[in-house]
Design an enzyme around this catalytic site. Sequence first.
Site, PDB file in Angstrom:
ATOM      1  N   ASP A   1      50.095  13.364  33.778  1.00  0.00           N
ATOM      2  CA  ASP A   1      49.378  12.920  32.588  1.00  0.00           C
ATOM      3  C   ASP A   1      50.399  12.560  31.514  1.00  0.00           C
ATOM      4  O   ASP A   1      50.998  13.441  30.894  1.00  0.00           O
ATOM      5  CB  ASP A   1      48.448  14.017  32.067  1.00  0.00           C
TER       6      ASP A   1
ATOM      7  N   CYS B   1      44.829   6.977  25.497  1.00  0.00           N
ATOM      8  CA  CYS B   1      45.106   7.339  26.889  1.00  0.00           C
ATOM      9  C   CYS B   1      45.095   6.134  27.829  1.00  0.00           C
ATOM     10  O   CYS B   1      45.885   6.072  28.776  1.00  0.00           O
ATOM     11  CB  CYS B   1      44.138   8.407  27.373  1.00  0.00           C
TER      12      CYS B   1
ATOM     13  N   HIS C   1      38.873   9.531  30.533  1.00  0.00           N
ATOM     14  CA  HIS C   1      40.306   9.767  30.458  1.00  0.00           C
ATOM     15  C   HIS C   1      40.957   8.982  31.594  1.00  0.00           C
ATOM     16  O   HIS C   1      40.308   8.619  32.575  1.00  0.00           O
ATOM     17  CB  HIS C   1      40.638  11.257  30.566  1.00  0.00           C
TER      18      HIS C   1
ATOM     19  N   CYS D   1      45.718   0.257  -0.396  1.00  0.00           N
ATOM     20  CA  CYS D   1      45.738  -1.121  -0.900  1.00  0.00           C
ATOM     21  C   CYS D   1      44.564  -1.968  -0.412  1.00  0.00           C
ATOM     22  O   CYS D   1      44.456  -3.147  -0.758  1.00  0.00           O
ATOM     23  CB  CYS D   1      47.055  -1.801  -0.511  1.00  0.00           C
TER      24      CYS D   1
ATOM     25  N   CYS E   1      42.926  -0.146   4.703  1.00  0.00           N
ATOM     26  CA  CYS E   1      43.902   0.767   4.095  1.00  0.00           C
ATOM     27  C   CYS E   1      43.250   1.594   2.993  1.00  0.00           C
ATOM     28  O   CYS E   1      42.507   1.068   2.155  1.00  0.00           O
ATOM     29  CB  CYS E   1      45.080  -0.027   3.533  1.00  0.00           C
TER      30      CYS E   1
ATOM     31  N   CYS F   1      48.800   1.159   7.732  1.00  0.00           N
ATOM     32  CA  CYS F   1      48.556  -0.158   7.129  1.00  0.00           C
ATOM     33  C   CYS F   1      49.725  -1.097   7.402  1.00  0.00           C
ATOM     34  O   CYS F   1      50.888  -0.730   7.204  1.00  0.00           O
ATOM     35  CB  CYS F   1      48.342   0.002   5.620  1.00  0.00           C
TER      36      CYS F   1
ATOM     37  N   CYS G   1      51.357  -1.715   3.550  1.00  0.00           N
ATOM     38  CA  CYS G   1      52.087  -0.702   2.785  1.00  0.00           C
ATOM     39  C   CYS G   1      52.451   0.536   3.593  1.00  0.00           C
ATOM     40  O   CYS G   1      53.151   1.416   3.094  1.00  0.00           O
ATOM     41  CB  CYS G   1      51.277  -0.288   1.551  1.00  0.00           C
TER      42      CYS G   1
END
Length: 685
Positions: free
Chosen positions: A270, A226, A253, A203, A200, A168, A171
């Site tokens: 990778d 990725c 990917h 909150c 969130c 978040c 917070c």
Amino acid sequence: MVARRFLVRHKDSEFDVDYDTDDGFEVLKFQLFSLTSIPPDEQKVLGGEGDRVLSDDSDLASITGKLRLVWINEEEREGEPYVANKNNGVIEERIRPYVDQVLKYEDPHRQEAARKTVPVEKVEEKALVALAKEGNFRPSKSEFDYAFLLQLLFWFKQSFRWVNAPPCDGCGNETTIHGMGVANQSETLYGASRVEVYRCNSCSSITRFPRYNDPLKLLETRKGRCGEWANCFTLYCRAFGYQSRLIMDFTDHVWTECFLPLLGRWMHLDPCEAIYDKPLLYEKGWKKSLNYVIAIAKDGVYDVTRRYTRKWHEVLSRRNLTTEAALSTFLSNLTKDCRKKFSTQELSALEERDRDEAEALERDWHSSEDASISLPGRQSGDKEWRILRAVFGSDANCSLSSSSCPVRKCIDEHVTKIYNAFCPVITELVNKHSSKSRAVEVFGSFRRILVDLKNSPYKKRRTTINSSSGGAQYFIRHMLPSFSQLFDALSLKCDLDASGTLDIFSAADPVHTSIALPVVFLALDDVIYNVNYCDNFSIDSLSWPLLKLNRICSGLILASGEELPFGIATSAFDGTHMSKWEEPNGARGCWLMYKLLGNQLHELVAYELMVLEGSEDEGSSWRVLDKQSFQNFENRFQRKTFKIRSQGLLSNAFRLRILAVRDVHATSRFQIGSIDLYAKSNHCS
């Protein structure tokens, strides 16, 4: 099995085809399909006298060398323009954006911005140390470039952050996906065509996660999945001068390839997994069903699928978005378009490289797997996400490992020199009737010197100590000569001027100091520990374990298994706790054998760690030298020392056998951070 090679002609093209008689005629037709895109049931294979039609293995037996392939309806098709499959647009839709994307990597501004974010000297030092640990203290440019690229990959893995769900913004607590949002102007400026919106859990605030495509922005955010990882890492590779290309897997990917002159070929990297040169990672480790793997670079677009599979015929059955011929034509046209402004010389070099790669790709999918290499399932991303994408592999704890280790040589003479070099210092302290607190103070002064040197640039290591500073006065005036052997072992020089100022700096190749510093820190901690726990710090204490002399070094290592690339067997002998030998399947038993070079024979008097055997015939037979049971290591980096009770056996090989770890159900692994073997001072050779 009989291996034969045919020269197959189709229209104006010729192909060398290796044919295994055990596979049969139908497999040959699938091989021709992969080369020409003519489906097996539409092929007519001709050969021999009069160009007769061949239909089975017996027909092939009488053919020597040359075949001709035609489409069944070739006569009707002759002269007709080629009409691409209607789904060719899907291919273009997937590939075309990346063609524009990779051009960003050529932008000098982006490259300079990328270089500025890298601790170049630290990466360079790690590359040189890695080479030095293999015994290469004078690498060629191509060897250094290879080592630097690997360290760049490992640094990137540690510096970039994977995002499952962003924390978040308000917070910092966990969030849950709430939907998709529309990119605002500041987000679209850096190529964010889509934005994920999260709420969130604490909150209820909204956090936006723009999927930026501009690597310049990713240098700032340093996070993503990725796509962002490969995008940014490929920019880094180009920024440091590597021939690089972005690799797009249609089964979702993305990664990088770089051309390495040292290898003479393209190498798979990778960044999400920090795994390199393991192209079968996805098919064998992740259990992916690949179809199209496409490489995109400034100089063209290439189908490199065959590098990443050993099941080409299965892959072919899944390549149904267009015909092979249409794909080949489309990629060829894209490549020609990319090369429009290239010089004749550049084009000639690229064409030669293309031919070499085509031959390599043909060899790749024909080559057999290395069954001793265990490839892991996907590690990046949370568990549920990986399972959902079916890339979890067969074992959640699986790692890149080898069950067939090569014999490796220990490059650890510097470790033995450092251990031996503490002897003059400790002896001098005892001869001066120093208290334990005085000894610890002296070693503390030495440690502060080492810390200053460690924190200075590795090429110009230097620190200055003034005798008037606290604690340094006694060190400089009374103890400095006894440290000369230690400074030599660290490739350092000392210069003491008339005012009592001590200047310490590199004496030779700075890599020698770089490889020795981690060792001396650990050895120093060990000495301070043993001084503090010494019953009587006197001449009677000048023995094991305070003095660790005659450490055996430079032997050959063979192990039952090892983890690649950081858990190899020699890591247990490098004198540091930053590395370790890791046996992925060693919890229920494993072994490591140490063989002395030449005709050396040693009587072992002590060692640090577990069950040990000796051999006087290079491992043909073994005798138990010492055995320890129920040894618990309560703390990380804890070392235990054991004296050998068996006397008089001269050995040229030693074997460490671990029968089992304490809880074989908790882990399949065994790992050791350090192993040291100590010989009797008088030995024969």
